[in-house]
Design a protein around this motif. Structure first.
Motif: not given
Length: 1452
Positions: A17-31, A43-50
C-alpha cells in the motif's frame, strides 16, 4: 495480509500500500500463473517494495495519485509531452504493424522513421541537459511529428497550447474550436533536422535564429555570450529604435579613383590610408578590421597591381562619438607601393572631407566625388588648417571665394576620388527642417513656419529622432499654449499617424516607452482635450474632414498623452483640479457620442470620420482605467456604443466597422471585469442580435460571441456567472444564439458556400452557451416564454440544431475531442429540457411534432459513430469512460423515461418509431439493449389494445430488422436477449400465444439475417452466399409471408447466380417472381430496377429474361413451356411479330436439344455437422449438383476449400450426438445416384438417348446410395452369406436443378437388400434403362457373372442365402401370374437371345445355356415344401423390342 506478485523475468514484485511510484518494464514475456503479462514500456503502480525487487529491469518514476480509491488516477511527475509521446507510441505500434499486413509499405517505413525520431527526441527531453530554447525546439519537433503521425494513421487531432495537450474542460468550446481549426486546415510538413545546414566548398556552418532584443538574448542564452562572441550591428537602423539606444556609426565606402601615371611608364600600385581627425588634429582610433576587433588609428586599403583606376568598394565602419563629430574630418592619403621594395610607399596625393557642414547637418548619405590634392612623400600634415580651408569637392568649391594659387597644396584637376557614406545616428541629422525644429529656440520668430514644415520631413528622420522631436513639441506647447497649441496638436497627430504606417509600425514601442518614461508635459492634457473636442464638435459642419479623421485615427496615443500628462500633473500638485479633469473627459465623451449619433447615410465623408473614431475607440479603454473606476469606464463605453444607430442598413462598410469596434471592446481588458460585463453585455448583445436577425456580417458576430464565451469560461466562477449574466441578459443572448442556430439551419438547407466559413464558429458559440448554463438558467428561460407556442418553437429549433450537429459533418472526423464534448453538452441540455417537454406537451396538450423531434434526436445521439466505444482502442475507451462515462446509456435512460411519460400517447409513435428504436437496441451495449427492448412489448400492448392485434408492429419490425442487420448491426447476443426479454414480458399477457409466435419468428429471422450478413461481408465463397440467401428467401416466403422482402432476395439471389455463371439456377430464381405476377393490366410502381409499368409488361419482360437464362444454361426443356406461354399471350393479342419471334426461338430450342452435347452432372450428398457451421447449414445434409466434369475428389477439395476449418469424415455412417453438438466442423461427402421420376419417358423405345439423358438427371428429388454391411454374425467360410446392402433414398425439399445447386434433404428412406436381390435388381435396371439398342453383349456378360459365379463359392453360396427370400423377392417385384408362365417366359427370353446373339459371342451364349440347365437340375433336388424348382428358375424378364441394325455389313 495478502500479497499480489508481479513476475518480471522470473523475479517477483510484491504490491502492497502507501508510497507511490512508477516503473517501466524493459522486457517480459512469461506465463507465470500469478504474474502480469507486460510489454516494453508498460507502466505498473508499485504500492510497496518487498525484499526481492527487480531493480535492474525497471525504471522508477515519481507520480501523483488523485481520487484515491477504486477509480484513482496516477499521473507521473514528468513533462506532459513526454507522457504523450509514450502513450502515442504505444498506440501507434499496433497500427504500424497493420500497415505492413495491409501492404502499405511506403507509409510503414515512414511511420517507423518518425517513431524512431520521437524516441530520440523523448530521450533528449528526459536527459535534462537542454536549455530552454533547445527544449522548446525539441517540443516543437515532437508535436509536429505527433500530429503528422496521427493524421496519417487516422487518429484524432490533439489540441495543444504551447506544445502541451489542452484539457477541454478548462477552456471554452469556442477556444477549443480555434485551436483545432488551424491544425486541420493547414498541412504541417516537418523538417528532418534541428538546424538547417549549408554546405559550400567543404565548409559546414550551422545557423540559429535568436529572437528578442540584445538584453533578452543575453539573458536567455548565457552560454553563447560566455565565449567572447562578436556582436555585429545592422548596416543602418533596425526596425525599432528604442529610447536610450544611442548610436553614431558612419559607414564609409571607398568606391574608386582615377589617378595619373606621374611620369611613370607603368601604372601605379595605389594604396589608400584613411584617418579620422578631430578639430585639433588628433587622430581618433575609431577604425576596426571587423566586429570584435580593436580600433586602430588608420585603415589601409588593399592594393590593385598596376591600376590607375582602382575599384575598391571597401566598407569601413567608423563609430565616431557624437561629441567628437562636429569639427572632425576624414583624410585620405594616396601612396604608390613599389614592386621592387615591398616596404617603399611614396605619398603622392591626398583628399579630405569634413563630417559636418556649417549649418549643423552631417555628410549626406550618397556618393561624394572628392578633389585630389598633390603632395610629395616629405609632406607632413601637422597643420591640418593648411588644407581644411580648401574646397574638398565641387559643391564646396562653388561656395568658396576665390582661392589664391600660392597655396602649398595644389589640386590635381585630372585626378578624382569617390567615396560614399551612410550615417546611422540617433542624434545627428542631415535634414535642415528637422534641425531647425530641434533648435527652435535659436529662431523663436520662425516657430510657426518650422511646425508647418514638419510634415515635409521624411518618416525615417522623424522616427530616428522621435524622442527629441516629441520633447521639442511639448516644450513649444509649454512656451505658449494659446499661440502654438493647435499647430503642436496637428504635428502630434501627424507623428502618431506616421507610426500607423506599416513601415513604421514597429516604432510604436518607442512612443510607448517615451510616454511612460520620458514624457514630462504635465500641463499638456488640457490643450490636447480642448483641441480634440474642438475637432469633434466641428465634424457636423465642415465639408472637408481630413484633419478631423486624422485626429480620430490618433485617438489612442492622444489619450495616452492626456492620461500620462494628468498623472504627472496630479503627482506634482497632489491631485488638484481632479473634478475639472473628470468634467472635461465627460464633455469629450459627449462630443464622441455626438459624432457617432450623426446620420451619415448621405455623407460619405462623415462615414469615414465615424469609422475612424470607432476603429480607435476601443484602444483608449486601458488609459481610462488608469484614471477612472471599471464601472465609470464601462458607463462611458456603454453610452458611446449605445449612441450608434441601431439599424443595420447604414451601409455594409459601416456595419463592419461598428461590429469590429464591438469585437475589440469584448477583447479588451475592460470586458474581463465582471462589473463591466454587467454594464456592457446588454448593449453588445443588442447590436449582435440586430445583425443576426437580419443575417448581416455573420462572421464578425460569431467572433464576438466566441470571445464572450471564452472570457466567461476562463475568468468567471459559476456563482458570478449566475448573478451578473443570468439575471441580466441570459434570455436575450440565448434567443440570439437560437437565431444563430436558425441561420445555421437555413444555410445547411440551402448549401451556400459561406456556411463553411463560419459554421464551426456558430456551433461552438451555441455549445459554449449551453455548456455554461445550469438548471437555474434553463428554469429561468422556460419561465420567460410568453406562450406555449413560443416554447414549442424554441424546443423545435434547438432540437433541430442538435440533430443537424449529429447528422452533418460540422466537425472533421479526427476532431474526436470536439465531438465528445459536443455530445456531452447535448446530453446535459436534453436532460434540462425534458421536464419542460413533459410538463407542457403531454396530456391534453400533446404535441406530436415536439415529441417526435425529441425521440429522433435521442436515436441519432445514441447511434453516433463517435460514441461507439467498442470501435475504440482500450486506452482511448478508458479515457472516454473516465471523463464522460458511456453517454449512450445516459441518453437511453432519458429516452426510456420520456417514453414512459407518454402514457396513452404512445400509440402515436406506432409504427413510426419502431425502426429508430430498433436501431438503438442494436447498439452493442448490453445496458442500452436491456433498457430499450421492453419498449417493443409496450408498443405491441398498445396496438393490441387499440386494434386487437399488433400487425403494424410486426410488419415494421421485420422490415427494419432486415435493413439494419444488413448494415452490420446486431449480433447473436442481441438475438438471444431480444427473445428472452420480450418472452418474459409477453408471458403475462392475454395475447401471449400470438406474441410468443411473433417473437419466435423474429428471433428465427435474426438467425438467418445474421448468417446472411456474415456470409456477405466476409470472404466467403459464392456457394455459401447462395445457400444463405436461399435459406432467408424461403423463410420470408413460407414463415412470415413478406412478399416485398421475398422479391428483393429473389433478385439478390439471381445476381449471385449470374455472377457465378449458374444460369439455370438464375432462371429458376427469377421464375419465382414471374409466378407471383399475372397477365393483367394492373399498373405497378417503380421497384428495384424495374420502371413503373403494367403487370403484363413486367411479366413479359421477366419471361423473356428467364427463357434467356435457360438457354445459357442449356436447359431448353424448361424454356420451351415458357415460350409456349408467351406465344399464347402474343397470339391472343394478335401480336404476330412477337409470336413469330418466340416460335422461332422455341424451334431453335428443339434443334439445340437434338444437336448440342450436354454433360450429365454428378450428384453429391454433403453433411454439415458441428455447431461451428452457420445456422442454415448446421447439422443438416444436402444434395449438391456438381459442376461440369466435376468428380467426387474435385468436389471434396472444393468443399474443404470453402470450409478450411472443417474435418472430412471418412465413413458414410450417420454421426453420433457428440459430433452434432461439438464446437467444430465436420464434412461428410459421398456420391449419390439420381432416381428420376419421369420413368415413362425413359421406357419409351423411340425416345432418343439425348432426351432420356436430360430426364435422368433433371427434375430429380430422389437420390440413392448403397452402403454394404454384414447382417448377423460374419461367416468366415461364406462372407457373402451375411453381406447385405443398406440402400438409403434421400428425398429433397425441392427438385434439382432449382433456385440453388443444392437442396436440403427432407426425408430419408432406408431399405436392406440381400446380395442376390441386389444383383438381380441391378441387372434388370441396366437392361430396362439402357434398352441395349440391339446389343446384348452387356446382358450376356452380366448373366455370366450371376449364373456362373466364379467368386464367393459360386452358385452354391447363393443357395445358402435362403431361397425363400429369393422367391419372395421375385414374386413381389416382377408381378408374375404363375410359376409356369414365368418359366415359359424365361425360355422365350433365351430363344430371343438365341436369335440376336453375335457370332463371336455364340460360345459364351452356349455356355450360359448349359450352365442354366445345370442350375435347373441341381435345384430340382430341393424339397417341395421349401421351393419348387420352377419357382426359382422362372424369372420373368419384361419383353423388350430390339431393333435390328446393320453395322459393317453385319446384322445385329
Amino acid at each position: 495480509m495478502d500479497f499480489v506478485y508481479i513476475c518480471i523475468c522470473e523475479v517477483f514484485i510484491c504490491i502492497f500500500i502507501p508510497h507511490v511510484s512508477y516503473f517501466y518494464v524493459l522486457y517480459f514475456r512469461g506465463s507465470v500463473t500469478q504474474g502480469l503479462a507486460l510489454e516494453v514500456g508498460e507502466t505498473v503502480q508499485i504500492l510497496e517494495k518487498c525484499e526481492v525487487f527487480p531493480a535492474n529491469y525497471i525504471h522508477l518514476k515519481k507520480a501523483i495519485v488523485t481520487n484515491r480509491g477504486p477509480h484513482e488516477t496516477v499521473v507521473p511527475l514528468e513533462d506532459p509531452i513526454v507522457t504523450e509521446v509514450t502513450s502515442t507510441l504505444q498506440e501507434w505500434a499496433l497500427l504500424w504493424k497493420q500497415l505492413y499486413v495491409k501492404h502499405k509499405v511506403d507509409l510503414f517505413y515512414k511511420v517507423r522513421h518518425v517513431m524512431m525520431e520521437l524516441i530520440d527526441l523523448r530521450r533528449q527531453l528526459l536527459s535534462g541537459h537542454l536549455t530552454q530554447d533547445q527544449s522548446r525546439d525539441v517540443k516543437r519537433h515532437i508535436t509536429v511529428r505527433l500530429d503528422w503521425g496521427n493524421e496519417h494513421l487516422g487518429l484524432d487531432l490533439v489540441p495543444r497550447k504551447e506544445f502541451e495537450m489542452v484539457d477541454e474542460e478548462q477552456i471554452s468550446v469556442s477556444d477549443l474550436y480555434k485551436m483545432l481549426f488551424p491544425l486541420s486546415s493547414a498541412c504541417q510538413p516537418f523538417d528532418r533536422s534541428f538546424c538547417p545546414l549549408f554546405v559550400c566548398a567543404g565548409l559546414i556552418i550551422s545557423l540559429q535564429l535568436l529572437r528578442g532584443d540584445m538584453e533578452q538574448v543575453r539573458r536567455e542564452n548565457p552560454l553563447i555570450f560566455s565565449r567572447g562572441v562578436a556582436i555585429t550591428r545592422k548596416l543602418g537602423f533596425p526596425d525599432v529604435i528604442m529610447p536610450g539606444d544611442i548610436r553614431n556609426d558612419l559607414y564609409l565606402t571607398l568606391e574608386r579613383g582615377d589617378f595619373e601615371r606621374g611620369g611613370k611608364s607603368v601604372q601605379k600600385n595605389i594604396e589608400v590610408t584613411v584617418y579620422v581627425l578631430y578639430a585639433d588634429g588628433e587622430i581618433l582610433k575609431v577604425g576596426s578590421l571587423g566586429s570584435g576587433e580593436l580600433n586602430v588609428p588608420e585603415h589601409r586599403s588593399f592594393v590593385l597591381y598596376h591600376n590607375n583606376s582602382p575599384r575598391w568598394s571597401e566598407v569601413i565602419k567608423l563609430p565616431i562619438p557624437i561629441d567628437r563629430f562636429r569639427g572632425s574630418h576624414l583624410r585620405f592619403e594616396f601612396r604608390h607601393c613599389s614592386t621592387k621594395d615591398k616596404g617603399e610607399k611614396k605619398l603622392f596625393g591626398f583628399a579630405f572631407t569634413p563630417l559636418m557642414r556649417e549649418d549643423g547637418t552631417t555628410l549626406s548619405d550618397e556618393s561624394h566625388e572628392l578633389y585630389v590634392y598633390k603632395c610629395d612623400e616629405n609632406t607632413t600634415f601637422s597643420n591640418h588648417a593648411l588644407y581644411l580651408g580648401l574646397p574638398c569637392c565641387k559643391e564646396d568649391f562653388n561656395s568658396c571665394p576665390s582661392i589664391p594659387s600660392s597655396l602649398i597644396f595644389q589640386r590635381s584637376t585630372k585626378e578624382t576620388f569617390w567615396i560614399s557614406t551612410q550615417l546611422s545616428s540617433t542624434k545627428l541629422t542631415q535634414n535642415v527642417d528637422l534641425l531647425a525644429l530641434l533648435k527652435w529656440k535659436a529662431h523663436p520668430d520662425r516657430v510657426m513656419d518650422i511646425l508647418g514644415r514638419l510634415r515635409h520631413v521624411s518618416g525615417e528622420e522623424i522616427v530616428k529622432f522621435l524622442q527629441d522631436i516629441l520633447d521639442t513639441l511639448f516644450s513649444i506647447l509649454d512656451d505658449n499654449t494659446d499661440k502654438y497649441g493647435p499647430l503642436v496638436f496637428q504635428s502630434l497627430v501627424f507623428i502618431i499617424n506616421l507610426l500607423r504606417d506599416s513601415k513604421y509600425y514597429h516604432f510604436r514601442p518607442v512612443m510607448d516607452t517615451y510616454i511612460q518614461k520620458h514624457f514630462a508635459g504635465a500641463l499638456a492634457y488640457k490643450e490636447l482635450i480642448r483641441c480634440l473636442k474642438w475637432y469633434m464638435d466641428r465634424s457636423a459642419e465642415v465639408v472637408r474632414q481630413d484633419h478631423i479623421q486624422e485626429a480620430m485615427r490618433a485617438l489612442e496615443y492622444l489619450f495616452k498623452f492626456i492620461v500620462q500628462s494628468r498623472i504627472l500633473y496630479s503627482r506634482a500638485t497632489c491631485g488638484m483640479e481632479e473634478e475639472q479633469f473628470r468634467t472635461s473627459i465627460q464633455e469629450l465623451f459627449q462630443s464622441i457620442r455626438f459624432v457617432l449619433s450623426l446620420d451619415s447615410r448621405n455623407s460619405e465623408t462623415l462615414i469615414f470620420t465615424q469609422a475612424a473614431l470607432l476603429n480607435s475607440f476601443p484602444a483608449i479603454f486601458d488609459e481610462l482605467l488608469q484614471m477612472f473606476t471599471v464601472q465609470e469606464v464601462a458607463e462611458f463605453v456603454r453610452g458611446t456604443l449605445g449612441s450608434m444607430p441601431s439599424t443595420v442598413h447604414i451601409g455594409q462598410s459601416m456595419d463592419v466597422v461598428k461590429l469590429q469596434s464591438i469585437a475589440r471592446t469584448v477583447d479588451s481588458r475592460l470586458f474581463s471585469f465582471p462589473e463591466s460585463r454587467r454594464i456592457l453585455l446588454p448593449v453588445v448583445l443588442h447590436h449582435i442580435h440586430l445583425h443576426l436577425r437580419q443575417q448581416k456580417e455573420l462572421l464578425i458576430c460569431s467572433g464576438i460571441l466566441s470571445s464572450i464565451f471564452s472570457i466567461i469560461k476562463t475568468i468567471m466562477s459559476r456563482s458570478v456567472f449566475c448573478s451578473c449574466w443570468m439575471m441580466v441578459c441570459v434570455r436575450p443572448h440565448f434567443v440570439c444564439s437560437l437565431t444563430v442556430a436558425a441561420i445555421c439551419l437555413h444555410v445547411i438547407g440551402s448549401h451556400v458556400s459561406p456556411w463553411f466559413l463560419w459554421q464551426g464558429e456558430y456551433v461552438s458559440c451555441l455549445l459554449s452557451l449551453l455548456r455554461q448554463m445550469t438548471d437555474i438558467h434553463f428554469q429561468h428561460l422556460m419561465e420567460n416564454f410568453q406562450s406555449k407556442e413560443e416554447l414549442k418553437e424554441f424546443l423545435l429549433k434547438i432540437l433541430c440544431v442538435f440533430r443537424n450537429l449529429m447528422k452533418l459533418s460540422i466537425f472533421p472526423r479526427d476532431w474526436n475531442v470536439m465531438r465528445l464534448l459536443t455530445s456531452n453538452i447535448i446530453l446535459t441540455t436534453a436532460q434540462y429540457l425534458s421536464p419542460a417537454l413533459h410538463k407542457n406537451f403531454t396530456e391534453a396538450e400533446f404535441d406530436f411534432k415536439v415529441w417526435n423531434s425529441y425521440f429522433s434526436l435521442a436515436v441519432l445521439y445514441i447511434n453516433q459513430p463517435s460514441l461507439q466505444l467498442e470501435n475504440l482502442s482500450p486506452a482511448k475507451r478508458k479515457k472516454v469512460l473516465d471523463k464522460y462515462g458511456d453517454m449512450r446509456v445516459m441518453m437511453t435512460y432519458e429516452l426510456f423515461s420520456m417514453w414512459q411519460n407518454l402514457g396513452e400517447n404512445k400509440i402515436h409513435f406506432i409504427p413510426g418509431m419502431i425502426g429508430p428504436f430498433l436501431g438503438v437496441t442494436l447498439v452493442p451495449q448490453v445496458e442500452v439493449r436491456n433498457i430499450m427492448i421492453p419498449i417493443f412489448h409496450d408498443m405491441m400492448d398498445w396496438e393490441q389494445r387499440k386494434n386487437g392485434n399488433f400487425k403494424q408492429v410486426e410488419a415494421e419490425l421485420i422490415d427494419k430488422l432486415d435493413s439494419l442487420v444488413s448494415e452490420g448491426k446486431g449480433d447473436e447476443n442481441y438475438r438471444e436477449l431480444f427473445g428472452l426479454l420480450l418472452l418474459e414480458k409477453i408471458e403475462q399477457e392475454t395475447w401471449r400465444e400470438t406474441g410468443i409466435s411473433f417473437v419466435t419468428s423474429v428471433t428465427r429471422l435474426m438467425e438467418r439475417l445474421l448468417d446472411y450478413r456474415d456470409c456477405m461481408k466476409g470472404d466467403e465463397t459464392e456457394n455459401k452466399k447462395i445457400g444463405c440467401t436461399v435459406n432467408l428467401l424461403n423463410f420470408y416466403k413460407s414463415e412470415i409471408n413478406k412478399e416485398e422482402m421475398y422479391i428483393r432476395y429473389i433478385h439478390k439471389l439471381c445476381d449471385m447466380h449470374l455472377q457465378a455463371e449458374n444460369y439455370t439456377e438464375a432462371a429458376f430464381t427469377l421464375l419465382l417472381y414471374w409466378e407471383l405476377l399475372h397477365w393483367d393490366e394492373r399498373p405497378l410502381k417503380e421497384f428495384l430496377h424495374y420502371p413503373a409499368q403494367t403487370e403484363w409488361h413486367r411479366k413479359e419482360g421477366l419471361c423473356r429474361k428467364v427463357i434467356h437464362y435457360f438457354n445459357k444454361g442449356k436447359c431448353w426443356e424448361y424454356g420451351i413451356p415458357l415460350c409456349r406461354e408467351l406465344a399464347f399471350q402474343y397470339e391472343s393479342l394478335y401480336d404476330y411479330q412477337s409470336l413469330s419471334w418466340i416460335r422461332k426461338m422455341e424451334a431453335a430450342y428443339y434443334d439445340n436439344i437434338m444437336e448440342q452435347q450436354r454433360l450429365e452432372p454428378e450428384f453429391f450428398r454433403v453433411g454439415f455437422y458441428g455447431r461451428k457451421f452457420p445456422f442454415f447449414l448446421r447439422n443438416k445434409e444436402f444434395v449438391c449438383r456438381g459442376h461440369d466434369y466435376e468428380r467426387l475428389e474435385a468436389f471434396q477439395q472444393r468443399m474443404l476449400g470453402e470450409f478450411p476449418q472443417a474435418i472430412a469424415m471418412q465413413h458414410p455412417n450417420q454421426p453420433d450426438e457428440a459430433i452434432l453438438q461439438c464446437d467444430a466442423q465436420y464434412l461428410q461427402i459421398y456420391a449419390v445416384t439420381p432416381v428420376p421420376d419421369s420413368v415413362s419417358v425413359l421406357q419409351m423405345d423411340r425416345v432418343p438417348d439425348r432426351i432420356k439423358s436430360f430426364y435422368r438427371v433433371n427434375n430429380v428429388r430422389r437420390f440413392r446410395y448403397d452402403r454394404p454391411f454384414h447382417k448377423g454374425p460374419k461367416d468366415r467360410d461364406n462372407e457373402f452369406k451375411s453381406l447385405w446392402i443398406e440402400r438409403t433414398t434421400l428425398i429433397l425439399t425441392h427438385p434439382l436443378p432449382g433456385i440453388s445447386r443444392w437442396f436440403e434433404v427432407e426425408k430419408r428412406e432406408l431399405v436392406e437388400v440381400s446380395p442376390l436381390e441386389n444383383e438381380l435388381r441391378t441387372l434388370i435396371s441396366q437392361y430396362q434403362h439402357k434398352q441395349l439398342h440391339g446389343n446384348i453383349n452387356l446382358l450376356s456378360m452380366t448373366l455370366n457373372g450371376v449364373i456362373d459365379a466364379a467368386v464367393n463359392g459360386g452358385i452354391a453360396r447363393y443357395q445358402e442365402v435362403g431361397l425363400k427370400v429369393l422367391i419372395k423377392m421375385l414374386n413381389m417385384n416382377y408381378d408374375a401370374p404363375s410359376v409356369s408362365h414365368r418359366f415359359t417366359s424365361s425360355e422365350s427370353a433365351w430363344q430371343c437371345t438365341e436369335k440376336l446373339v453375335h457370332p463371336e459371342m455364340r460360345p459364351l451364349h452356349k455356355k450360359l445355356i448349359d450352365q442354366f440347365q445345370m442350375m435347373r437340375s441341381s435345384l430340382c433336388h430341393v424339397s417341395a415344401e421349401e421351393l419348387s424348382h420352377q419357382q426359382l428358375l422362372t424369372v420373368r424378364f419384361k419383353p423388350v423390342k430390339l431393333k435390328h441394325t446393320c453395322i459393317r455389313g453385319q446384322c445385329e
